[in-house]
Design a protein around this motif. Structure first.
Motif, mmCIF file in Angstrom:
data_model
loop_
_atom_site.group_PDB
_atom_site.id
_atom_site.type_symbol
_atom_site.label_atom_id
_atom_site.label_comp_id
_atom_site.label_asym_id
_atom_site.label_seq_id
_atom_site.Cartn_x
_atom_site.Cartn_y
_atom_site.Cartn_z
ATOM 1 N N ALA A 134 -7.671 -2.739 -1.374
ATOM 2 C CA ALA A 134 -8.862 -2.506 -2.137
ATOM 3 C C ALA A 134 -8.742 -0.856 -2.581
ATOM 4 O O ALA A 134 -7.640 -0.084 -2.624
ATOM 5 N N PHE A 135 -8.853 -0.884 -4.321
ATOM 6 C CA PHE A 135 -8.626 0.509 -4.721
ATOM 7 C C PHE A 135 -9.986 0.612 -4.722
ATOM 8 O O PHE A 135 -11.157 0.223 -5.126
ATOM 9 N N GLY A 136 -10.239 2.360 -4.152
ATOM 10 C CA GLY A 136 -11.677 3.181 -4.197
ATOM 11 C C GLY A 136 -11.304 3.763 -5.131
ATOM 12 O O GLY A 136 -10.806 4.849 -5.742
ATOM 13 N N PHE A 137 -12.361 4.071 -6.043
ATOM 14 C CA PHE A 137 -11.885 4.600 -7.763
ATOM 15 C C PHE A 137 -13.781 5.724 -6.940
ATOM 16 O O PHE A 137 -14.751 5.724 -6.902
ATOM 17 N N GLU A 138 -13.865 7.076 -8.744
ATOM 18 C CA GLU A 138 -14.725 7.159 -8.127
ATOM 19 C C GLU A 138 -16.241 6.633 -8.783
ATOM 20 O O GLU A 138 -15.678 5.802 -8.772
ATOM 21 N N GLY A 139 -16.808 6.785 -7.944
ATOM 22 C CA GLY A 139 -18.240 6.376 -8.357
ATOM 23 C C GLY A 139 -18.774 5.408 -7.273
ATOM 24 O O GLY A 139 -19.396 4.849 -7.628
ATOM 25 N N GLU A 140 -17.547 5.278 -5.934
ATOM 26 C CA GLU A 140 -18.088 4.699 -5.249
ATOM 27 C C GLU A 140 -17.339 3.135 -5.815
ATOM 28 O O GLU A 140 -18.357 2.280 -4.966
ATOM 29 N N LEU A 141 -16.898 2.595 -7.233
ATOM 30 C CA LEU A 141 -16.692 1.535 -7.229
ATOM 31 C C LEU A 141 -15.078 1.046 -6.512
ATOM 32 O O LEU A 141 -14.504 2.297 -5.426
ATOM 33 N N LEU A 157 0.822 -1.219 -0.141
ATOM 34 C CA LEU A 157 -0.206 0.378 -0.115
ATOM 35 C C LEU A 157 0.820 1.218 -0.121
ATOM 36 O O LEU A 157 0.302 2.387 -0.263
ATOM 37 N N GLU A 158 2.139 1.528 0.694
ATOM 38 C CA GLU A 158 2.872 2.376 0.715
ATOM 39 C C GLU A 158 3.943 2.797 -0.506
ATOM 40 O O GLU A 158 3.805 3.421 -0.774
ATOM 41 N N ALA A 159 3.872 1.593 -1.387
ATOM 42 C CA ALA A 159 4.723 1.341 -2.641
ATOM 43 C C ALA A 159 3.190 2.214 -3.359
ATOM 44 O O ALA A 159 3.749 3.276 -4.558
ATOM 45 N N LEU A 160 1.867 1.277 -3.829
ATOM 46 C CA LEU A 160 0.807 1.879 -4.809
ATOM 47 C C LEU A 160 0.614 3.161 -4.351
ATOM 48 O O LEU A 160 -0.052 3.952 -5.166
ATOM 49 N N GLN A 161 0.531 4.040 -3.482
ATOM 50 C CA GLN A 161 -0.339 5.157 -2.838
ATOM 51 C C GLN A 161 0.398 6.288 -3.855
ATOM 52 O O GLN A 161 -0.399 7.130 -4.225
ATOM 53 N N PRO A 162 2.127 6.569 -3.764
ATOM 54 C CA PRO A 162 2.098 7.358 -4.597
ATOM 55 C C PRO A 162 2.022 7.199 -6.569
ATOM 56 O O PRO A 162 2.323 8.079 -7.353
ATOM 57 N N ARG A 163 1.997 5.685 -6.392
ATOM 58 C CA ARG A 163 2.301 5.553 -7.833
ATOM 59 C C ARG A 163 0.177 5.209 -8.462
ATOM 60 O O ARG A 163 0.124 6.060 -9.635
ATOM 61 N N VAL A 164 -0.580 5.178 -8.026
ATOM 62 C CA VAL A 164 -1.146 5.286 -8.202
ATOM 63 C C VAL A 164 -2.807 6.546 -8.112
ATOM 64 O O VAL A 164 -3.878 6.451 -8.564
ATOM 65 N N ALA A 182 -12.917 1.948 -15.523
ATOM 66 C CA ALA A 182 -11.136 1.794 -16.949
ATOM 67 C C ALA A 182 -12.507 3.376 -17.005
ATOM 68 O O ALA A 182 -13.266 3.589 -17.367
ATOM 69 N N GLY A 183 -11.115 3.943 -17.031
ATOM 70 C CA GLY A 183 -11.782 5.902 -16.995
ATOM 71 C C GLY A 183 -11.652 6.711 -15.787
ATOM 72 O O GLY A 183 -12.041 8.126 -15.797
ATOM 73 N N LYS A 184 -11.924 5.777 -15.240
ATOM 74 C CA LYS A 184 -12.317 6.505 -13.526
ATOM 75 C C LYS A 184 -10.680 6.463 -12.928
ATOM 76 O O LYS A 184 -9.635 5.711 -12.706
ATOM 77 N N CYS A 185 -10.464 7.372 -11.907
ATOM 78 C CA CYS A 185 -9.782 8.280 -10.846
ATOM 79 C C CYS A 185 -9.439 7.016 -9.504
ATOM 80 O O CYS A 185 -10.475 6.696 -8.944
ATOM 81 N N VAL A 186 -8.417 6.456 -9.699
ATOM 82 C CA VAL A 186 -8.450 6.432 -8.055
ATOM 83 C C VAL A 186 -8.558 6.788 -6.233
ATOM 84 O O VAL A 186 -7.131 7.817 -6.524
ATOM 85 N N GLN A 187 -8.883 7.062 -6.482
ATOM 86 C CA GLN A 187 -9.000 8.285 -4.926
ATOM 87 C C GLN A 187 -8.442 7.223 -3.725
ATOM 88 O O GLN A 187 -8.072 8.331 -2.935
ATOM 89 N N SER A 188 -8.504 6.199 -3.234
ATOM 90 C CA SER A 188 -8.017 5.811 -1.934
ATOM 91 C C SER A 188 -7.233 4.675 -2.312
ATOM 92 O O SER A 188 -8.017 3.758 -3.154
ATOM 93 N N LEU A 189 -6.900 4.253 -1.483
ATOM 94 C CA LEU A 189 -6.414 2.703 -0.670
ATOM 95 C C LEU A 189 -6.628 2.227 0.199
ATOM 96 O O LEU A 189 -6.705 3.030 1.457
ATOM 97 N N ARG A 190 -7.270 0.629 0.102
ATOM 98 C CA ARG A 190 -7.723 0.673 2.135
ATOM 99 C C ARG A 190 -6.796 -1.239 1.892
ATOM 100 O O ARG A 190 -6.572 -2.023 1.140
ATOM 101 N N ARG A 191 -6.648 -1.162 3.204
ATOM 102 C CA ARG A 191 -6.279 -2.756 3.039
ATOM 103 C C ARG A 191 -7.723 -3.553 4.503
ATOM 104 O O ARG A 191 -8.029 -3.004 5.638
#
Length: 295
Positions: free
Chosen positions: A60-67, A11-18, A45-54
């Motif tokens: 868990a990758f959180g996207f726009e639109g609560e996906l 998660l720490e490695a993914l945070q600045p990348r995605v 596809a086409g949506k922004c990653v807004q958060s990451l969770r364990r």
């Protein structure tokens, strides 16, 4: 299987990348990987990653639109950060997530395909994938004791039950129990208050220590050598080698797909625990003590 320290480093490695980046395309190489059909994964596809969770051992990758895209790496699943548009590697490649500045690859070694991907909408649906075990690095001693004593289990089974504790698996439970000086087959009701306190401290110390070790090893790079076996470990994966604390030969209990490693001197009062398959074969000849085993 990547556990709490490994998932934390991912998660720490993914945070600045995605996070803050748009997922341009998802390439699925094996349809068995995706365990849900609605919403479709193409919707991400086409949506922004807004958060990451364990979620326990899930990412868990959180996207726009609560996906949400939820990955469970299981035993042999691993993540890799590669240049944009990187090709999926042969038989090991399961999926690719393409961003403008890089591609996240999901691979799985071996013939058995256990890794999974769920696509869900909304926090409530996301939480349904979570076993809701206690977060071991955030709990008080009293909370830890309450969870530990909820059921009559062996210590090994209790620590690795995701309904009781979040993110602890086979490898780090071995290390925790060795640090605490407790047998993996001891039953939870038999623990004294002092032993429970010792186990809680061992959980905290072991997990934080390994998070820091893995951070130092990673540096600024993406973690590419995620494994359950490290030469610095005290007992896990060290069957037949000397315990770093007392020098006694590390023993094991084997199961279908994994094993428990422990030090007889430090944890079981010198007693060699019965291995289910081997002790059945040897019967009366099964060595009961370290001296008998080594003799």
């Amino acid at each position: 299987m990547p556990e709490l320290p490994d998932i934390t480093i991912y998660l720490e490695a993914l945070q600045p990348r995605v996070v803050g980046q748009t997922l341009r395309r998802v390439r699925i190489a094996h349809p068995f990987l995706v365990r849900t059909c609605a919403p479709p994964i193409e919707e991400c596809a086409g949506k922004c990653v807004q958060s990451l969770r364990r979620l326990g051992k899930r990412i868990a990758f959180g996207f726009e639109g609560e996906l949400w895209i939820v990955l469970h790496l299981m035993i042999a699943g691993r993540l890799h950060w590669k240049p944009p548009g990187a090709k999926l590697p042969g038989k090991r490649g399961l999926a690719a997530f393409d961003f403008d500045h890089g591609t996240l690859l999901l691979t799985e070694a071996g013939a058995k395909r256990r890794a999974s991907l769920h696509v869900v909408r909304g926090t409530a649906t996301l939480e349904a994938l979570h076993a809701h075990g206690l977060e071991p690095l955030e709990c008080t001693a009293a909370e830890f004791q309450s969870a530990l004593l909820r059921e009559n289990r062996t210590l090994k089974r209790a620590l690795t039950d995701p309904r009781l504790f979040s993110g602890i698996g086979n490898a780090y439970s071995d290390e925790i129990l060795h640090r605490a000086g407790l047998s993996p087959v001891m039953r939870t009701p038999a623990l004294s208050p002092e032993q429970i306190e010792r186990l809680w401290r061992a959980v905290q110390e072991t997990l934080w220590e390994w998070i820091e070790r893995l951070r130092c090893a990673r540096g600024d790079r993406f973690p590419e050598k995620v494994t359950a076996f490290h030469p610095e470990m005290a007992v896990h994966g060290r069957f037949g080698l000397p315990c770093p604390r007392c020098g006694t030969t590390v023993q094991r209990i084997r199961y279908a797909h994994n094993e428990t490693n422990y030090c007889p001197t430090c944890q079981t009062g010198g007693r060699v625990l019965a291995d289910r398959s081997l002790s059945r074969l040897l019967k009366e000849d099964w060595p009961r003590t370290v001296e008998e085993w080594e003799g």
